[in-house]
Design an enzyme around this catalytic site. Structure first.
Site, mmCIF file in Angstrom:
data_model
loop_
_atom_site.group_PDB
_atom_site.id
_atom_site.type_symbol
_atom_site.label_atom_id
_atom_site.label_comp_id
_atom_site.label_asym_id
_atom_site.label_seq_id
_atom_site.Cartn_x
_atom_site.Cartn_y
_atom_site.Cartn_z
ATOM 1 N N GLU A 112 -15.327 114.164 -92.628
ATOM 2 C CA GLU A 112 -15.504 113.580 -93.967
ATOM 3 C C GLU A 112 -16.973 113.550 -94.313
ATOM 4 O OE1 GLU A 112 -14.171 109.604 -93.390
ATOM 5 O OE2 GLU A 112 -12.089 110.199 -93.143
ATOM 6 N N LYS B 58 -20.337 111.951 -94.963
ATOM 7 C CA LYS B 58 -20.913 110.653 -94.605
ATOM 8 C C LYS B 58 -21.870 110.286 -95.729
ATOM 9 C CE LYS B 58 -23.038 108.010 -90.900
ATOM 10 N NZ LYS B 58 -23.978 107.226 -91.684
ATOM 11 N N ARG C 40 -21.218 99.978 -96.885
ATOM 12 C CA ARG C 40 -19.832 99.817 -96.442
ATOM 13 C C ARG C 40 -19.195 98.678 -97.227
ATOM 14 N NH1 ARG C 40 -17.797 101.151 -91.081
ATOM 15 N NH2 ARG C 40 -15.533 100.948 -91.173
ATOM 16 N N ARG D 265 -20.303 94.981 -94.557
ATOM 17 C CA ARG D 265 -20.119 95.313 -93.146
ATOM 18 C C ARG D 265 -20.249 94.061 -92.277
ATOM 19 N NH1 ARG D 265 -23.282 100.389 -90.521
ATOM 20 N NH2 ARG D 265 -23.368 99.645 -88.394
ATOM 21 N N GLU E 184 -16.969 103.141 -98.928
ATOM 22 C CA GLU E 184 -18.405 103.111 -99.155
ATOM 23 C C GLU E 184 -18.636 102.998 -100.660
ATOM 24 O OE1 GLU E 184 -20.086 103.280 -96.289
ATOM 25 O OE2 GLU E 184 -22.090 104.021 -96.754
ATOM 26 N N PHE F 126 -12.150 105.573 -97.553
ATOM 27 C CA PHE F 126 -11.815 106.464 -96.437
ATOM 28 C C PHE F 126 -10.775 105.879 -95.502
ATOM 29 C CE2 PHE F 126 -16.125 104.720 -95.413
ATOM 30 C CZ PHE F 126 -15.775 103.855 -94.399
ATOM 31 N N ARG G 199 -17.318 100.088 -81.616
ATOM 32 C CA ARG G 199 -18.062 101.339 -81.761
ATOM 33 C C ARG G 199 -17.580 102.246 -80.638
ATOM 34 N NH1 ARG G 199 -22.541 102.376 -84.501
ATOM 35 N NH2 ARG G 199 -23.214 100.227 -84.654
ATOM 36 N N LYS H 221 -20.450 110.236 -85.680
ATOM 37 C CA LYS H 221 -21.255 110.630 -86.840
ATOM 38 C C LYS H 221 -22.149 111.812 -86.480
ATOM 39 C CE LYS H 221 -24.092 106.657 -85.792
ATOM 40 N NZ LYS H 221 -24.438 105.306 -86.136
HETATM 41 P P1 AMP Z 1 -24.314 104.225 -89.155
HETATM 42 O O1 AMP Z 1 -24.638 103.104 -90.128
HETATM 43 O O2 AMP Z 1 -25.315 105.336 -89.152
HETATM 44 O O3 AMP Z 1 -23.905 103.716 -87.802
HETATM 45 O O4 AMP Z 1 -23.003 104.937 -89.719
HETATM 46 C C1 AMP Z 1 -21.822 104.223 -89.940
HETATM 47 C C2 AMP Z 1 -21.719 103.878 -91.402
HETATM 48 O O5 AMP Z 1 -21.591 105.053 -92.182
HETATM 49 C C3 AMP Z 1 -20.479 103.102 -91.750
HETATM 50 O O6 AMP Z 1 -20.602 101.743 -91.481
HETATM 51 C C4 AMP Z 1 -20.331 103.368 -93.228
HETATM 52 O O7 AMP Z 1 -21.074 102.412 -93.967
HETATM 53 C C5 AMP Z 1 -21.011 104.706 -93.420
HETATM 54 N N1 AMP Z 1 -20.101 105.791 -93.825
HETATM 55 C C6 AMP Z 1 -20.388 106.719 -94.752
HETATM 56 N N2 AMP Z 1 -19.389 107.589 -94.895
HETATM 57 C C7 AMP Z 1 -18.415 107.221 -94.038
HETATM 58 C C8 AMP Z 1 -17.131 107.731 -93.695
HETATM 59 N N3 AMP Z 1 -16.636 108.826 -94.279
HETATM 60 N N4 AMP Z 1 -16.419 107.069 -92.745
HETATM 61 C C9 AMP Z 1 -16.907 105.968 -92.138
HETATM 62 N N5 AMP Z 1 -18.115 105.444 -92.405
HETATM 63 C C10 AMP Z 1 -18.870 106.057 -93.341
#
Ligand code: AMP
Length: 511
Positions: free
Chosen positions: A210, A212, A217, A232, A261, A301, A372, A378
């Protein structure tokens, strides 16, 4: 239950590496407790105290241990609990001495194994996640319930002790108290990082990729016209996001909880910088004016709840299907694939559209609130491409006699040919030089001066810093600072990356 019985269980669990045996031992122990003792047993077995962290260090423990003669009645779990209450309540002037006294009272009734266990409990040394997972299975076994039911309830239980008591005393009816409820936010599922598409597919096999989005969030709860939006960190920010509330009200379902998001987009649909979305989210006053200047767009999502039922234990693919019926327009762009090339193209597309990268998600995994794990990964950059060797030049100096500088091409699916993107002799070890010379000579088609042209068969993974415009190459694009990462004998040339992927990456880095 006597503490000695629990400590014996802990020792036997530690002594076996077999998970099924650990579960059996723990279930047997849990089968002998009820009421408050069930709470205590489950907490002690996972190394925690109902009193939380009491804040006692080794020096106090050592002093208390030294002072304690061995005497008194055997310790019951309830005795430990009462003495821990006393210890936790000791604060202020002189509390150190009183704590030592209380602790030596506790130790005086404990045998050496119990003393060690109690000390580890106080210091917090036993605590570990793995133990918790095994204990959840043991609670299920002792209560005669499916493990998945217990694990799901754990996401909503205040702690594993209360969960154990409810499961052991009331089975499913008890666990029903710990279930997802509308307007009570769930800790969001989180992702680990994967280095590249290959690693993600190695872990997940087949994945939902998907976009990102670099927004905020949001967890949206809807019950009729009532809508609540949580961050979040589970903070209620409903009042700040009227457009998200309106969107949720109009969803064609009575009750739903969606994960997604919210992001500020430019008029052309590309994302605004992360700071812009955050500025809007932080604004509590003048929301109407802010909404005019920085409107937020929702992208969903995940669906966690639908018309009275939790979807958490369903597979991601099933949850996505439920979601698609509710929000076809705001569904986050995604593809489901097991093909690295398709995934890489999608990643390049996401980057070209100005997004952060992609998420790769297991289609079969449940929604694991607050965790997690490796069900979600990611991926932020496309760092390498799988290209085909078109030709190689003879090396000079130390590399004399070896085919060294490789000509690299990406696949053009429309013509079936390969389009040259550059050359590299970097990243090659002596062993690789030897191997590629032998292999390339066996693929030779013809020579021109010091260049050997070969059948387009060998695939190599090439890392590079960026893609630049170059009139010298047929696609007008060339790789900068290219370096061989490894050969890909597992790949055939028709699995190499395409020139479209390269163009998408080029566009991505310019935006
Ligand atoms: P990170 O903040 O880098 O750990 O990445 C996780 C965050 O990416 C999540 O908490 C979401 O806010 C964001 N995010 C963006 N797109 C997506 C997606 N398609 N699925 C899940 N999280 C996403």
């Amino acid at each position: 239950m006597q503490l000695a019985r629990l400590v014996e269980t802990v020792q036997r669990v530690r002594a076996t590496t077999k998970k099924s045996e650990k579960i059996r031992l723990l279930a047997e122990c849990l089968g002998q407790v009820n009421g408050r003792e069930a709470v205590l047993a489950a907490l002690y077995l996972t190394g925690s105290l109902p009193q939380g962290k009491i804040g006692i260090g080794w020096s106090v423990i050592q002093k208390a241990m030294h002072d304690a003669p061995a005497s008194g009645e055997p310790l019951m779990l309830s005795d430990v609990d009462r003495l821990m209450d006393v210890l936790a309540a000791e604060r202020g002037a002189g509390s150190m001495d009183r704590r030592i006294l209380a602790l030596s009272n506790l130790f005086s009734r404990a045998n050496p194994q119990e003393r060690t266990f109690l000390s580890q409990l106080l210091i917090g040394e036993v605590r570990q996640g793995a133990l918790e997972a095994v204990l959840l299975d043991a609670i299920a076994a002792a209560a005669g319930l499916p493990a998945a039911e217990v694990r799901q309830a754990f996401m909503f239980a205040p702690n594993i002790g209360d969960l154990a008591q409810a499961a052991l005393e009331e089975q499913s009816a008890g666990l029903a108290r710990f279930s997802m409820r509308l307007f009570v936010p769930v800790a969001p599922m989180l992702a680990n990082s994967a280095e590249d598409v290959d690693e993600a597919l190695q872990r997940l096999d087949r994945a939902v990729f998907e976009y990102k989005l670099d927004g905020a969030r949001v967890q949206v709860h809807k019950g009729g016209d009532d809508v609540r939006v949580f961050t979040r960190q589970l903070q209620d920010i409903t009042g700040r996001l009227p457009e998200i509330v309106e969107w949720a009200r109009n969803l064609p379902v009575r009750e739903a909880v969606l994960d997604g998001e919210a992001i500020a987009l430019r008029p052309d649909g590309r994302p605004q910088p992360f700071q812009t979305t955050m500025r809007r989210l932080g604004r509590i006053k003048d929301v109407a004016a802010m909404r005019e200047s920085i409107p937020l767009s929702p992208f969903a999502f995940d669906a966690l709840y639908l018309d009275g039922s939790s979807l958490l234990t369903q597979s991601y693919e099933e949850r996505l299907r439920a979601l698609a019926t509710m929000t076809p327009a705001e569904l986050i762009p995604h593809v489901v694939t097991s093909q690295p090339e398709e995934a890489r193209r999608f990643l390049a597309q996401s980057l070209a559209a100005g997004h952060e990268g992609v998420m790769a998600k297991s289609p079969t995994a449940p929604y694991v609130a607050g965790q997690r794990g490796y069900h979600w990964l990611k991926l932020k950059e496309a760092t390498s491409l799988d290209l085909v060797i078109l030709a190689a030049e003879w090396g000079n100096g130390r590399r004399e006699g070896w085919l060294s500088n490789l000509h690299l091409g990406a696949r053009d699916p429309s013509s079936g040919h390969f389009v040259m993107l550059g050359k590299t002799f970097k990243g090659l070890t002596d062993e690789m030089l030897r191997q590629q010379t032998e292999q390339l000579l066996s693929l030779e088609t013809h020579r021109e001066e010091h260049t050997v042209f070969v059948k387009h068969q060998m695939v190599v993974e090439i890392a590079f810093s960026d893609i630049q415009e170059s009139p010298r190459y047929p696609a007008g694009l060339a790789l900068r600072f290219a370096r061989v990462k490894r050969y890909r004998p597992d790949k055939t040339p028709d699995q190499a990356d395409t020139i479209q992927t390269v163009s998408e990456l080029f566009r991505a880095q310019r935006n």
